[in-house]
Write an enzyme that holds these catalytic residues in place. Structure first.
Site, PDB file in Angstrom:
ATOM      1  CG  ASP A  69      -2.099   0.942   1.083  1.00 44.84           C
ATOM      2  OD1 ASP A  69      -1.857   2.154   0.937  1.00 44.84           O
ATOM      3  OD2 ASP A  69      -3.255   0.483   1.100  1.00 44.84           O
ATOM      4  CG  LEU A 103       0.547   3.755   3.981  1.00 47.81           C
ATOM      5  CD1 LEU A 103       1.507   3.940   5.153  1.00 47.81           C
ATOM      6  CD2 LEU A 103      -0.764   3.147   4.479  1.00 47.81           C
ATOM      7  CB  ILE A 150       0.378  -0.593  -7.591  1.00 51.87           C
ATOM      8  CG1 ILE A 150      -0.672   0.490  -7.858  1.00 51.87           C
ATOM      9  CG2 ILE A 150       0.052  -1.407  -6.350  1.00 51.87           C
ATOM     10  CD1 ILE A 150      -1.988  -0.072  -8.366  1.00 51.87           C
ATOM     11  CB  ALA A 185      -8.548   1.566  -6.706  1.00 50.52           C
ATOM     12  CB  THR A 200     -16.764  -0.719  -8.735  1.00 56.33           C
ATOM     13  OG1 THR A 200     -18.016  -0.052  -8.590  1.00 56.33           O
ATOM     14  CG2 THR A 200     -16.065  -0.091  -9.927  1.00 56.33           C
ATOM     15  CG  ASP A 201     -22.168  -1.660  -8.427  1.00 56.77           C
ATOM     16  OD1 ASP A 201     -21.358  -0.735  -8.224  1.00 56.77           O
ATOM     17  OD2 ASP A 201     -23.251  -1.759  -7.804  1.00 56.77           O
ATOM     18  CD  GLU A 202     -19.532   3.765  -8.624  1.00 54.78           C
ATOM     19  OE1 GLU A 202     -19.312   4.751  -9.340  1.00 54.78           O
ATOM     20  OE2 GLU A 202     -19.468   3.787  -7.379  1.00 54.78           O
ATOM     21  CE1 TYR A 218     -13.235   3.739  -8.201  1.00 54.63           C
ATOM     22  CE2 TYR A 218     -15.620   3.708  -8.416  1.00 54.63           C
ATOM     23  CZ  TYR A 218     -14.453   3.122  -7.965  1.00 54.63           C
ATOM     24  OH  TYR A 218     -14.497   1.929  -7.290  1.00 54.63           O
ATOM     25  CB  SER A 219     -17.315   4.055 -13.208  1.00 53.82           C
ATOM     26  OG  SER A 219     -17.811   5.152 -13.916  1.00 53.82           O
ATOM     27  CE  LYS A 242     -11.759  -0.639  -9.532  1.00 49.71           C
ATOM     28  NZ  LYS A 242     -10.625  -1.183  -8.734  1.00 49.71           N
ATOM     29  CE  LYS A 264     -15.251   6.719  -1.212  1.00 46.95           C
ATOM     30  NZ  LYS A 264     -14.478   5.512  -1.221  1.00 46.95           N
ATOM     31  CG  ASN A 299     -27.653   7.921  -2.220  1.00 45.06           C
ATOM     32  OD1 ASN A 299     -27.363   6.730  -2.113  1.00 45.06           O
ATOM     33  ND2 ASN A 299     -27.062   8.726  -3.093  1.00 45.06           N
TER      34      ASN A 299
HETATM   35  N1  LIG Z   1     -15.897   0.947  -1.384  1.00 43.86           N
HETATM   36  C1  LIG Z   1     -16.799   0.371  -2.180  1.00 43.86           C
HETATM   37  O1  LIG Z   1     -18.006   0.502  -1.962  1.00 43.86           O
HETATM   38  C2  LIG Z   1     -16.335  -0.473  -3.343  1.00 43.86           C
HETATM   39  C3  LIG Z   1     -17.287  -1.217  -4.043  1.00 43.86           C
HETATM   40  C4  LIG Z   1     -16.862  -2.046  -5.082  1.00 43.86           C
HETATM   41  C5  LIG Z   1     -15.535  -2.106  -5.422  1.00 43.86           C
HETATM   42  N2  LIG Z   1     -14.616  -1.358  -4.749  1.00 43.86           N
HETATM   43  C6  LIG Z   1     -13.198  -1.480  -5.134  1.00 43.86           C
HETATM   44  O2  LIG Z   1     -12.523  -2.086  -4.038  1.00 43.86           O
HETATM   45  C7  LIG Z   1     -11.210  -1.580  -3.932  1.00 43.86           C
HETATM   46  C8  LIG Z   1     -10.973  -1.043  -2.534  1.00 43.86           C
HETATM   47  O3  LIG Z   1     -11.922  -0.009  -2.273  1.00 43.86           O
HETATM   48  P1  LIG Z   1     -11.885   0.789  -0.897  1.00 43.86           P
HETATM   49  O4  LIG Z   1     -13.216   1.390  -0.695  1.00 43.86           O
HETATM   50  O5  LIG Z   1     -11.288  -0.049   0.160  1.00 43.86           O
HETATM   51  O6  LIG Z   1     -10.841   1.940  -1.277  1.00 43.86           O
HETATM   52  P2  LIG Z   1     -10.054   2.925  -0.315  1.00 43.86           P
HETATM   53  O7  LIG Z   1      -9.977   4.235  -1.039  1.00 43.86           O
HETATM   54  O8  LIG Z   1     -10.601   2.899   1.062  1.00 43.86           O
HETATM   55  O9  LIG Z   1      -8.589   2.278  -0.230  1.00 43.86           O
HETATM   56  C9  LIG Z   1      -7.699   2.262  -1.306  1.00 43.86           C
HETATM   57  C10 LIG Z   1      -6.328   1.861  -0.797  1.00 43.86           C
HETATM   58  O10 LIG Z   1      -5.428   1.834  -1.909  1.00 43.86           O
HETATM   59  C11 LIG Z   1      -4.226   2.491  -1.558  1.00 43.86           C
HETATM   60  N3  LIG Z   1      -3.637   3.063  -2.783  1.00 43.86           N
HETATM   61  C12 LIG Z   1      -4.139   4.059  -3.544  1.00 43.86           C
HETATM   62  N4  LIG Z   1      -3.306   4.313  -4.567  1.00 43.86           N
HETATM   63  C13 LIG Z   1      -2.264   3.433  -4.462  1.00 43.86           C
HETATM   64  C14 LIG Z   1      -1.091   3.192  -5.226  1.00 43.86           C
HETATM   65  N5  LIG Z   1      -0.810   3.905  -6.311  1.00 43.86           N
HETATM   66  N6  LIG Z   1      -0.255   2.196  -4.833  1.00 43.86           N
HETATM   67  C15 LIG Z   1      -0.516   1.458  -3.712  1.00 43.86           C
HETATM   68  N7  LIG Z   1      -1.608   1.659  -2.945  1.00 43.86           N
HETATM   69  C16 LIG Z   1      -2.465   2.636  -3.319  1.00 43.86           C
HETATM   70  C17 LIG Z   1      -4.648   3.570  -0.575  1.00 43.86           C
HETATM   71  O11 LIG Z   1      -3.564   4.000   0.246  1.00 43.86           O
HETATM   72  C18 LIG Z   1      -5.737   2.843   0.223  1.00 43.86           C
HETATM   73  O12 LIG Z   1      -5.187   2.143   1.311  1.00 43.86           O
HETATM   74  C19 LIG Z   1     -11.056  -0.520  -5.024  1.00 43.86           C
HETATM   75  O13 LIG Z   1     -10.403  -1.112  -6.111  1.00 43.86           O
HETATM   76  C20 LIG Z   1     -12.490  -0.166  -5.391  1.00 43.86           C
HETATM   77  O14 LIG Z   1     -12.592   0.225  -6.726  1.00 43.86           O
HETATM   78  C21 LIG Z   1     -14.993  -0.546  -3.714  1.00 43.86           C
END
Ligand SMILES: NC(=O)c1ccc[n+]([C@@H]2O[C@H](COP(=O)([O-])OP(=O)(O)OC[C@H]3O[C@@H](n4cnc5c(N)ncnc54)[C@H](O)[C@@H]3O)[C@@H](O)[C@H]2O)c1
Length: 366
Positions: free
Chosen positions: A41, A43, A68, A91, A142-144, A174-175, A178, A213, A273
């Site tokens: 991560d 961070l 990453i 992400a 994501t579903d988005e 964003y979507s 993804k 959020k 919502n």
């Molecule tokens: N939150 C939702 O409702 C939801 C729903 C469906 C899918 N997702 C997907 O699930 C995944 C996680 O979502 P989340 O809500 O936990 O996200 P989040 O924003 O809470 O966490 C993302 C994490 O990725 C790390 N990060 C960001 N850029 C980075 C990089 N370049 N290199 C390394 N680490 C990096 C951040 O430090 C953070 O810890 C995402 O891919 C998101 O698209 C989320």
């Protein structure tokens, strides 16, 4: 060697493990399996090692602070830890931020996924045949990516849901980013035979969610008697899934899913919502009654404030999660009512976590 053998202590490299879902996945994996976890991560503002305090001293947990997009450092991590599975969650994830500044979304979600795929492929190509066959790359999406569904306000008949075959039609930066990463993952499977899996999940909620959020923002603003912002008329519909249910599904797909497949994950909890916000207000009314004798306000929902809608806002998402139920036996355990109550209680009991993350004190020394 098969990744679904319970006897093996698999090594799982999880990207984005300091985020909301990634940290839930790591806590769940360390607490419920004998697998090792390597958390990769960067961070960013959304990553918070405080979410991992409960497991950080476990000898099966390792942390690497790496972007990453950094191919060289990723190579070093593969060489050092030799994972059996990669679960890719890192992400940029907040739609509003993607509208205001899309660059980080293109970098991390597209270039970062490409870089991770290439480093994974280099590593995987040189594995022994046994290990190569057993290896998995699981991309969490994501579903988005599927875009907008008809809304009951302007549609007659049976409302459709997203299936794994629904064509992609992303609406926000964003979507779209993804969706691009999903396409890259499928191409790496088809072209290079990298053993990939993809999951597309609906809106998650639960503990340790960054307070930008809807759910955590509403709870924390309400506790501070601040306005509770709701976009437009608040009638956008999302399918809500408790994060613990999501991470159970993820682990199942990563270890038992069929290579090359996509699985939709959803909670069968379609809510507008405004319903979500009002539900949180009702629970707060019960748990921490709001009495302000200097004004007419006596309930938290008096704080609801409608604001201009988000540009390009999708009106409805809904997931058909029948495939993962049929193929892997997964279904959610929490209803929205049970999950949202647990979530509100968690935020009431963990205000220090919220305070620290909001003050940016989110990078503990490891
Ligand atoms: N939150 C939702 O409702 C939801 C729903 C469906 C899918 N997702 C997907 O699930 C995944 C996680 O979502 P989340 O809500 O936990 O996200 P989040 O924003 O809470 O966490 C993302 C994490 O990725 C790390 N990060 C960001 N850029 C980075 C990089 N370049 N290199 C390394 N680490 C990096 C951040 O430090 C953070 O810890 C995402 O891919 C998101 O698209 C989320």
């Amino acid at each position: 060697m098969k990744p679904n053998s319970q006897n093996l202590s698999l090594k799982i490299l999880i990207t984005g493990g300091a985020g909301f879902i990634g940290s839930a996945l790591i806590r769940h994996t360390i607490n419920n399996t004998n697998y090792s976890v390597i958390n990769v991560d960067k961070l960013t503002y959304a990553g918070n090692l405080q979410s991992l305090i409960s497991i950080r001293d476990n000898p099966r947990y390792f942390f690497e602070q790496v972007d990453i997009c950094d191919a060289l450092k990723l190579k070093g991590i593969f060489d050092k830890h030799k994972p059996d599975i990669v679960m890719h969650l890192a992400a940029e994830s907040h739609v509003d931020r993607s509208i205001n500044e899309s660059g980080a979304f293109i970098n991390t979600n597209i270039v970062g996924t490409y870089t991770l795929l290439e480093q994974t492929r280099n590593y995987w190509t040189n594995l022994s045949t046994d290990k190569k066959d057993a290896f998995r790359f699981h991309h969490i999406s994501t579903d988005e990516v599927y875009g907008d569904l008809p809304h009951p306000n302007n549609f007659k008949g049976i409302l459709p849901s997203f299936t794994e075959k629904t064509p992609y039609a992303p609406s926000s930066p964003y979507s779209a980013s993804k969706a691009s990463s999903d396409h890259l993952v499928r191409a790496w499977n088809r072209t290079y035979k990298l053993p990939t899996l993809i999951t597309n999940c609906s809106n998650n909620y639960g503990p340790y969610h960054f307070p930008e959020k809807l759910v955590p923002l509403t709870i924390l603003n309400a506790l501070e008697r601040k306005p509770l912002p709701v976009y437009g008329k608040g009638n956008q519909i999302r399918d809500w899934l408790y994060v613990e249910d999501h991470v159970r599904a993820l682990l199942l797909v990563a270890t038992k899913g069929k290579v090359g497949e996509t699985y939709n994950i959803g909670g069968y909890n379609e809510k507008q919502n405004i319903e979500v916000v009002k539900n949180i207000c009702l629970i707060l009314d019960e748990l921490v009654p709001y009495k302000d004798f200097s004004s007419n306000f006596s309930n938290y929902d008096n704080l609801i404030t409608f604001v201009n809608d988000r540009p390009g806002h999708d009106m409805r998402y809904a997931i058909d999660a029948s495939k993962i139920k049929k193929d892997l036996g997964w279904e959610p355990k929490e209803t929205f009512e049970t999950g949202i109550r647990k979530t509100v209680k968690w935020y009431l009991d963990n205000q220090m976590w919220c305070k620290n993350i909001l003050e940016g004190e989110n990078q503990l020394e490891h």
